[in-house]
Enzyme design. Sequence first.
Site, PDB file in Angstrom:
ATOM      1  N   ARG A  30    -128.158  11.753 -84.039  1.00  0.00           N
ATOM      2  CA  ARG A  30    -129.462  11.615 -83.405  1.00  0.00           C
ATOM      3  C   ARG A  30    -130.272  12.895 -83.388  1.00  0.00           C
ATOM      4  O   ARG A  30    -131.431  12.908 -83.778  1.00  0.00           O
ATOM      5  CB  ARG A  30    -129.298  11.094 -81.965  1.00  0.00           C
ATOM      6  CG  ARG A  30    -128.878   9.653 -81.893  1.00  0.00           C
ATOM      7  CD  ARG A  30    -128.776   9.160 -80.475  1.00  0.00           C
ATOM      8  NE  ARG A  30    -130.074   9.092 -79.810  1.00  0.00           N
ATOM      9  CZ  ARG A  30    -130.234   8.629 -78.576  1.00  0.00           C
ATOM     10  NH1 ARG A  30    -129.183   8.223 -77.878  1.00  0.00           N
ATOM     11  NH2 ARG A  30    -131.431   8.578 -78.038  1.00  0.00           N
ATOM     12  N   HIS A  76    -131.644   0.961 -88.154  1.00  0.00           N
ATOM     13  CA  HIS A  76    -131.700   1.796 -86.945  1.00  0.00           C
ATOM     14  C   HIS A  76    -131.942   0.928 -85.713  1.00  0.00           C
ATOM     15  O   HIS A  76    -133.087   0.754 -85.275  1.00  0.00           O
ATOM     16  CB  HIS A  76    -132.828   2.829 -87.095  1.00  0.00           C
ATOM     17  CG  HIS A  76    -132.752   3.971 -86.125  1.00  0.00           C
ATOM     18  ND1 HIS A  76    -131.812   4.954 -86.206  1.00  0.00           N
ATOM     19  CD2 HIS A  76    -133.520   4.281 -85.042  1.00  0.00           C
ATOM     20  CE1 HIS A  76    -131.993   5.832 -85.230  1.00  0.00           C
ATOM     21  NE2 HIS A  76    -133.021   5.440 -84.503  1.00  0.00           N
ATOM     22  N   TYR A 121    -151.924  -1.193 -85.297  1.00  0.00           N
ATOM     23  CA  TYR A 121    -153.267  -0.811 -85.729  1.00  0.00           C
ATOM     24  C   TYR A 121    -153.259   0.174 -86.894  1.00  0.00           C
ATOM     25  O   TYR A 121    -154.265   0.308 -87.586  1.00  0.00           O
ATOM     26  CB  TYR A 121    -154.046  -0.188 -84.572  1.00  0.00           C
ATOM     27  CG  TYR A 121    -154.243  -1.112 -83.399  1.00  0.00           C
ATOM     28  CD1 TYR A 121    -154.907  -2.321 -83.547  1.00  0.00           C
ATOM     29  CD2 TYR A 121    -153.763  -0.781 -82.142  1.00  0.00           C
ATOM     30  CE1 TYR A 121    -155.086  -3.178 -82.472  1.00  0.00           C
ATOM     31  CE2 TYR A 121    -153.939  -1.627 -81.055  1.00  0.00           C
ATOM     32  CZ  TYR A 121    -154.597  -2.828 -81.229  1.00  0.00           C
ATOM     33  OH  TYR A 121    -154.776  -3.671 -80.172  1.00  0.00           O
TER      34      TYR A 121
END
Length: 751
Positions: A30, A76, A121
Amino acid sequence: MNFDGVETLPLQEYTERAYLDYSMYVILDRALPHVGDGLKPVQRRIVYAMSELGLSAGSKHKKSARTVGDVLGKFHPHGDSACYEAMVLMAQPFSYRYPLVDGQGNWGSQDDPKSFAAMRYTESRLTPYARVLLQELGQGTADWQPNFDGTLEEPTLLPARLPNVLLNGSTGIAVGMSTDIPPHNLREVVNACVHLLDHPQATVAELCAHIPGPDFPTEAEIITAPQELVQLYEKGNGSLKLRARWEVEDGDIVISALPYQVSGSRILEQIAAQMQAKKLPLVDDLRDESDHEQPTRLVISPRSSRVDVGQLMSHLFATTDLERSYRVNMNMIGMNGNPQVKDLRSLLVEWLGFRRQTVRRRLEWRLDKVEKRLHLLAGLLIAYLNIDEVIRTIRTEDQPRAVLMQRFALTEIQADYILDTRLRQLARLEEMKLRGEQDELEKERQHLNRLLGSDKALTRLIRSELLEDARLYGDERRSPLKIRQAAQALDETAMAPSEPVTVVLSRMGWIRAAKGHDIDATTLSYKQGDAFQAAVHGRSNQPVVILDSSGRSYALPAHTLPSARGQGEPLTGRLAPPAQATFQYLLTGQDDSRYVLASDAGYGFVCQLVDMYSKVKAGKVLVTLGNTAGLLAPEPVSQPETDRLALVSSSGFLLVIRLDELPVLPKGKGNKLISLRQEKGGSDLSPPEILQFIAMLPAGASLKLQAGGRYKLMKPAELDAYQGERGRRGKSLPKGYQNVTRLEVLNPGQD
């Protein structure tokens, strides 16, 4: 209850194992980047998923939600917001030195990096630079591992052609460790790699000749000393400073570049806060003129043209984020799978080893492809030479593959390839093409064998590829390396404009300041029951010293005092004098100005003004007074070598002493100035004799005595008769002038 077959563990052992597993997961999967491709797992999966979606630099943009969905669904399984934020970071040119994602829409701004639009968007695709990570992926260069559910495979590392871990840097917090790797310039890093290939024993200092320091996306200056940067690269950790770039335009200060990850709005807030607190009187106005063409343009207007902009900016560098320190900790996962802080040489050596291994695997993969193709072409050409027999065998034999293999000594693969060949490929023209292809592949095989058989040839190939990528993707350095003086915060008095002011103190302890020195303080309006106490002429950038009846001194900046247009404000709102003490005197001037401080008990000393300053509300004990002693008005010293001090007691005795007989002390009681009788007239009820007046006598000055309505002018020659040693009794004044009510010093020419 039956627990047969159930594993039991002590709680301590279980928690230790669970925490260790978690911490190793956070560290390896990570938080820390890998030295090979410089990416964390989530970044690697985003780049790979986008390549699988066909979102190359030449393709059309696709909705970011599509990419995030593929990343979460295939590779993931974590939160979509965290994944999208990682993607946004790789698309922001002010966050990444060489962005990996090319975005359309609102992807945030330097002023507010978190202001990006939702993923539904925005649209995205990979940048041309991302080819550095993906170009060789399908060429046998990567190891593959199953995804989280075992249905797909993903690369463990991307075959980076450049040391991306240095180029884009990384930040992350793991368990018990963190990483802060700054970004660097591509051309400089490639030059260092080439130098290391040519000189394998090169030191960190020699590599720093090519990599003088980090290169951040913003154009702020790196002001850390070069030798400190070399030490940083030798240790793999340390710190460096970035400072905003500025210039003067038409009298205004224009800031054109901010330190890395510093917000312009935050800078304006910090400066405005100082202005509102009246701690930055040198600044008159602030403006943010940033726009699309100039992402950073902050304008600071000084109060006047007399302001030293260099000192002002030095103060702002010290008190705002216009100058910022950055921690460097080059902690990453090495090729051995372990996290380690690496110095610059170790990092580049390890990455070049990774690159050498990657290139070797690519060449071996290509060689295998070439040899397989040559093997097929050899069989196909045999078929062309014996085309009639091959056709007859195929038409007449039940098992043509076995017959062909036996008749022409073909392998099974060659025989299958011949049988799969279309009839139209048996033309004479196709045979010529195959022979040309065979010749080219044979040359390529020899070239590949030569590269794989020679370390020097392989090094030359790596070197040439690095230089080619530097030509394609490299650019000029953005963060200039400068040697600058250390920033220093100015105190309030140093920043205040120097203007003449008159500070006025009332008997009830109210204070105010009027502009100019032509103010008659006695004519100002006072509160009912209040009246004039003291006034002093000074400058607005000087502190004002206040002395109270207990011998304490206090200091306030003159420019912070209220205007004399009103009645001022009580000093008790700012200061905390002892009970029953009253404010009596005001002093101001240069720090080295000297004053005679004396008590009516007959003791005194010379003190510099700077020793009277106090930064605490309670002040400092300056003159040590007895239980009944009072403080006399301080007398300024002009010429310590020639000045004399006139001392007049309440019994009418005058003593003139040389000023150099007095000690210079920062505080205390002082030395005995004049001998005083404890009683007056021999009666036990008579008050004790006190030192009533002191007056500074410059060379050639006269002394004017007032006793009630009578006046006496004493010339320098007459004063000489009263001169004596410090601590003496002095001489009695003439009859009729022993009850002195006022002293006035007249300089030569005034009488």
